[in-house]
Scaffold this motif. Structure first.
Motif, PDB file in Angstrom:
ATOM      1  N   LEU A 128      34.713  46.628  38.105  1.00 19.23           N
ATOM      2  CA  LEU A 128      35.097  45.927  39.335  1.00 19.23           C
ATOM      3  C   LEU A 128      36.067  44.777  39.068  1.00 19.23           C
ATOM      4  O   LEU A 128      36.810  44.379  39.955  1.00 19.23           O
ATOM      5  CB  LEU A 128      33.837  45.407  40.046  1.00 19.23           C
ATOM      6  N   CYS A 129      36.052  44.247  37.839  1.00 18.15           N
ATOM      7  CA  CYS A 129      36.974  43.153  37.501  1.00 18.15           C
ATOM      8  C   CYS A 129      38.428  43.613  37.533  1.00 18.15           C
ATOM      9  O   CYS A 129      39.346  42.801  37.711  1.00 18.15           O
ATOM     10  CB  CYS A 129      36.645  42.581  36.119  1.00 18.15           C
ATOM     11  N   THR A 130      38.650  44.913  37.334  1.00 20.65           N
ATOM     12  CA  THR A 130      40.019  45.416  37.304  1.00 20.65           C
ATOM     13  C   THR A 130      40.651  45.442  38.693  1.00 20.65           C
ATOM     14  O   THR A 130      41.868  45.548  38.826  1.00 20.65           O
ATOM     15  CB  THR A 130      40.049  46.839  36.724  1.00 20.65           C
ATOM     16  N   VAL A 131      39.828  45.337  39.724  1.00 19.49           N
ATOM     17  CA  VAL A 131      40.343  45.442  41.093  1.00 19.49           C
ATOM     18  C   VAL A 131      41.044  44.158  41.519  1.00 19.49           C
ATOM     19  O   VAL A 131      42.091  44.182  42.164  1.00 19.49           O
ATOM     20  CB  VAL A 131      39.201  45.792  42.072  1.00 19.49           C
ATOM     21  N   LYS A 132      40.470  42.995  41.121  1.00 15.52           N
ATOM     22  CA  LYS A 132      41.005  41.733  41.633  1.00 15.52           C
ATOM     23  C   LYS A 132      41.326  40.745  40.503  1.00 15.52           C
ATOM     24  O   LYS A 132      42.482  40.432  40.247  1.00 15.52           O
ATOM     25  CB  LYS A 132      40.004  41.118  42.611  1.00 15.52           C
ATOM     26  N   GLU A 133      40.295  40.279  39.830  1.00 16.45           N
ATOM     27  CA  GLU A 133      40.489  39.185  38.863  1.00 16.45           C
ATOM     28  C   GLU A 133      41.433  39.550  37.722  1.00 16.45           C
ATOM     29  O   GLU A 133      42.206  38.720  37.241  1.00 16.45           O
ATOM     30  CB  GLU A 133      39.135  38.751  38.276  1.00 16.45           C
ATOM     31  N   HIS A 134      41.389  40.792  37.273  1.00 17.12           N
ATOM     32  CA  HIS A 134      42.205  41.199  36.124  1.00 17.12           C
ATOM     33  C   HIS A 134      43.188  42.301  36.497  1.00 17.12           C
ATOM     34  O   HIS A 134      43.616  43.082  35.646  1.00 17.12           O
ATOM     35  CB  HIS A 134      41.295  41.664  34.990  1.00 17.12           C
ATOM     36  N   LYS A 135      43.546  42.347  37.747  1.00 16.73           N
ATOM     37  CA  LYS A 135      44.474  43.372  38.215  1.00 16.73           C
ATOM     38  C   LYS A 135      45.827  43.210  37.526  1.00 16.73           C
ATOM     39  O   LYS A 135      46.399  42.118  37.475  1.00 16.73           O
ATOM     40  CB  LYS A 135      44.638  43.266  39.732  1.00 16.73           C
ATOM     41  N   GLY A 136      46.364  44.329  36.998  1.00 17.65           N
ATOM     42  CA  GLY A 136      47.665  44.308  36.341  1.00 17.65           C
ATOM     43  C   GLY A 136      47.621  43.825  34.899  1.00 17.65           C
ATOM     44  O   GLY A 136      48.664  43.762  34.243  1.00 17.65           O
ATOM     45  N   HIS A 137      46.448  43.474  34.395  1.00 22.18           N
ATOM     46  CA  HIS A 137      46.343  43.001  33.016  1.00 22.18           C
ATOM     47  C   HIS A 137      46.333  44.170  32.034  1.00 22.18           C
ATOM     48  O   HIS A 137      46.102  45.332  32.424  1.00 22.18           O
ATOM     49  CB  HIS A 137      45.058  42.178  32.836  1.00 22.18           C
ATOM     50  N   ASP A 138      46.583  43.847  30.788  1.00 22.33           N
ATOM     51  CA  ASP A 138      46.557  44.848  29.733  1.00 22.33           C
ATOM     52  C   ASP A 138      45.099  45.073  29.339  1.00 22.33           C
ATOM     53  O   ASP A 138      44.453  44.191  28.760  1.00 22.33           O
ATOM     54  CB  ASP A 138      47.370  44.358  28.536  1.00 22.33           C
TER      55      ASP A 138
END
Length: 579
Positions: free
Chosen positions: A175-185
């Motif tokens: 779920l972190c990939t949706v908002k807080e870490h969106k677009g991160h490597d």
């Protein structure tokens, strides 16, 4: 107190619904309630662990489950119950203090043998069976019990951590990939582990090389110690032998001097006895002649008188008696003086030679620690920011202390997230809700502590702090104090890197490493802190018309120190402006 805080001090078991009290110690809710229920009879309330006294029964504070990383794996599944089940019988031990208990067992817990990364729970052999027998658990991943299971959970979404964000260098959930870490490597945790495993291998090789070097140094040191012992033994034996010879030489000199004095005394006495004997004979002859003259003077025969008179006169005139002269200054004083001078010369010579030998030996260090790393820890830009003041004498009055007043501000990057900073970062208050602080490796993540920005070193400094509420600590610490966790290595005053004074409504407690001093002094809401970094003293005073010393630490400060504070619930500290 154990440094990892994994068990209750009272029941010696894993924490159940852990709560904290103003001095910072943590206990099970039911254990602390039972302990203080007994104290209600006397009206005297003390911390069961450090014995800090309180005038009234403090209100325990339940630790937040998201913050209690050191405890949550051992707590009961339901944190919302008013009181957890009673603690297990201490005589019956399934899961020991160092073991992980089964999360399903109620009451007496069995030792967990496996952890499920899908369920995020640990199971004993009995409760693990459904994972083997029920097809619904077929995709669940079982690993050997790992402890600290809460570290596998995302604190924001309460999901299992499966990915690694290279951008922020932290483990995240889906779920972190949706908002807080969106677009991160991002990569899978397994892929990141494989990459770090290679680096870990290199690190391990480096550590093994260091172990080899240390073993080699230790062997060399042991051989040097054996050689040192042998050398010291030989030196003592040879010195004893040479000093014995010197003592015998001095004894021979003493004997020769005794012979010299004795022989001269005998010669002088023999000479004096010869003169005495001759003088005695001469006196006898003279007395005989005196008697003859007396008889002659009485004779009536004139012819006899004339003939005898001329004979006596001729005999007296012809005899010349030698004169015996005595030297009134003759003595053996010069001998005593010569020996005395010899003694002084020998004493001075021996002292000079002994000093030379001592200097020569002291200049040869047996072994030393070449701590290059320590010399390079203080960066150049940090050194320029250090306060420096000239050497001073111990102040006596508040006006004298104010000459060394320094300006301090709290560092938001070190503040615990529930500490609210105000008044230009000079006041810290512990709140219920976390503050919106940015991520920082310098932040205390579990303890309500904060440090000042300014390092203090190389002189004398004075600052004053107002505190209010149920309890607070003021002190100083090295920059290297640990920031993560509840352990003693993180607490200001509980380790070798820090010194503190804990203030409550009825007493004070001075703390450094394992040492703790309970102090009975009048209550004061204003504390003056005087640091003489060069002289190695840290003093705490009650501030008023007169300065009253509460406690003084004496230490050798090896590096700059930072003022630091620990704040309890419904309490606050404020750094006063002194200029």
């Amino acid at each position: 107190m154990s440094t990892d805080q994994d068990s209750c001090y009272l029941c010696k078991e894993y924490f159940r619904d852990p709560v904290s009290i103003p001095c910072g110690h943590i206990f099970c809710t039911i254990c602390l309630k039972t302990y203080w229920d007994h104290a209600d009879r006397t009206g005297s309330y003390n911390c069961p662990q450090c014995r800090v006294a309180y005038n009234k029964r403090p209100t325990p504070r339940r630790l937040q489950s998201t913050r209690s990383s050191s405890y949550s794996v051992h707590t009961q599944p339901s944190m919302s119950e008013a009181y957890p089940p009673p603690p297990p019988d201490p005589d019956y031990n399934y899961a020991g203090p160092q073991d992980v208990g089964c999360d399903i067992c109620m009451g007496k817990k069995h030792k967990a043998i496996k952890t499920c990364l899908m369920c995020l729970a640990s199971y004993c052999e009995k409760h693990l069976k459904p994972h083997y027998e029920n097809p619904g658990f077929k995709r669940h991943k079982l690993v050997d019990e790992i402890g600290h299971l809460d570290r596998q959970i995302c604190p924001q979404h309460q999901k299992g951590l499966e990915l690694f964000c290279k951008t922020d260098q932290m483990c995240i959930c889906v779920l972190c990939t949706v908002k807080e870490h969106k677009g991160h490597d991002m990569v899978s945790a397994e892929q990141e582990r494989n990459e770090e495993q290679q680096r870990l291998g290199a690190t391990q090789a480096e550590i093994q090389e260091k172990i080899h070097e240390r073993l080699k140094q230790m062997e060399e040191l042991k051989q040097a110690v054996d050689s040192l012992k042998s050398s010291a033994q030989r030196a003592m034996q040879e010195c004893e032998k040479m000093f014995g010879e010197m003592m015998r030489s001095i004894e021979r000199m003493q004997q020769e001097m005794t012979k010299l004095i004795s022989s001269n005394k005998r010669a002088a006495l023999n000479n004096a006895e010869g003169h005495l004997e001759r003088l005695t004979g001469e006196i006898t002859d003279l007395k005989k002649r005196d008697n003859e003259i007396t008889q002659l003077s009485r004779t009536e025969d004139h012819i006899h008188f004339i003939q005898s008179y001329h004979m006596l006169i001729a005999q007296t005139e012809a005899e010349e008696l030698p004169t015996v002269s005595v030297n009134p200054y003759f003595s053996f004083g010069p001998v005593t003086k010569a020996v005395s001078e010899m003694k002084i010369h020998l004493h001075d010579f021996s002292n000079e030679e002994l000093v030379k030998v001592a200097k020569t030996v002291n200049k040869m260090p047996f072994c030393q620690l070449d701590d290059v790393k320590r010399r390079n820890t203080i960066k150049a830009d940090e050194v320029t920011a250090v306060y420096k003041t000239p050497i001073m004498q111990e102040p006596q009055h508040r006006e004298d202390f104010l000459k060394y007043a320094c300006v301090l501000t709290l560092d938001p990057n070190t503040a615990y997230r529930q500490l609210y900073l105000s008044r230009g970062n000079r006041k810290a208050t512990l709140k219920r809700d976390p503050q919106d602080y940015p991520e920082s490796a310098s932040r205390f993540d579990c303890l309500p502590q904060v440090l000042c920005k300014e390092p203090l070193s190389g002189g004398a400094f004075y600052w004053e702090v107002e505190w209010s509420g149920e309890g607070a600590s003021v002190g100083v610490t090295y920059k290297g104090i640990k920031r993560a966790g509840y352990g003693d290595s993180c607490r200001i005053g509980y380790n070798r890197k820090s010194w503190s004074l804990f203030c409550s409504d009825s007493s004070y407690s001075a703390r450094h490493s394992k040492d703790q001093v309970e102090i009975n002094a009048p209550y004061s809401s204003r504390i003056g802190i005087f640091l003489d970094h060069s002289a190695g003293t840290l003093s705490f005073y009650t501030v008023g018309n007169t300065m009253s010393l509460i406690h003084q630490f004496k230490a050798s400060f090896a590096e700059p120190v930072y003022p630091g504070f620990w704040v309890w619930y419904e309490s606050a500290i404020t750094i006063n402006q002194l200029s």
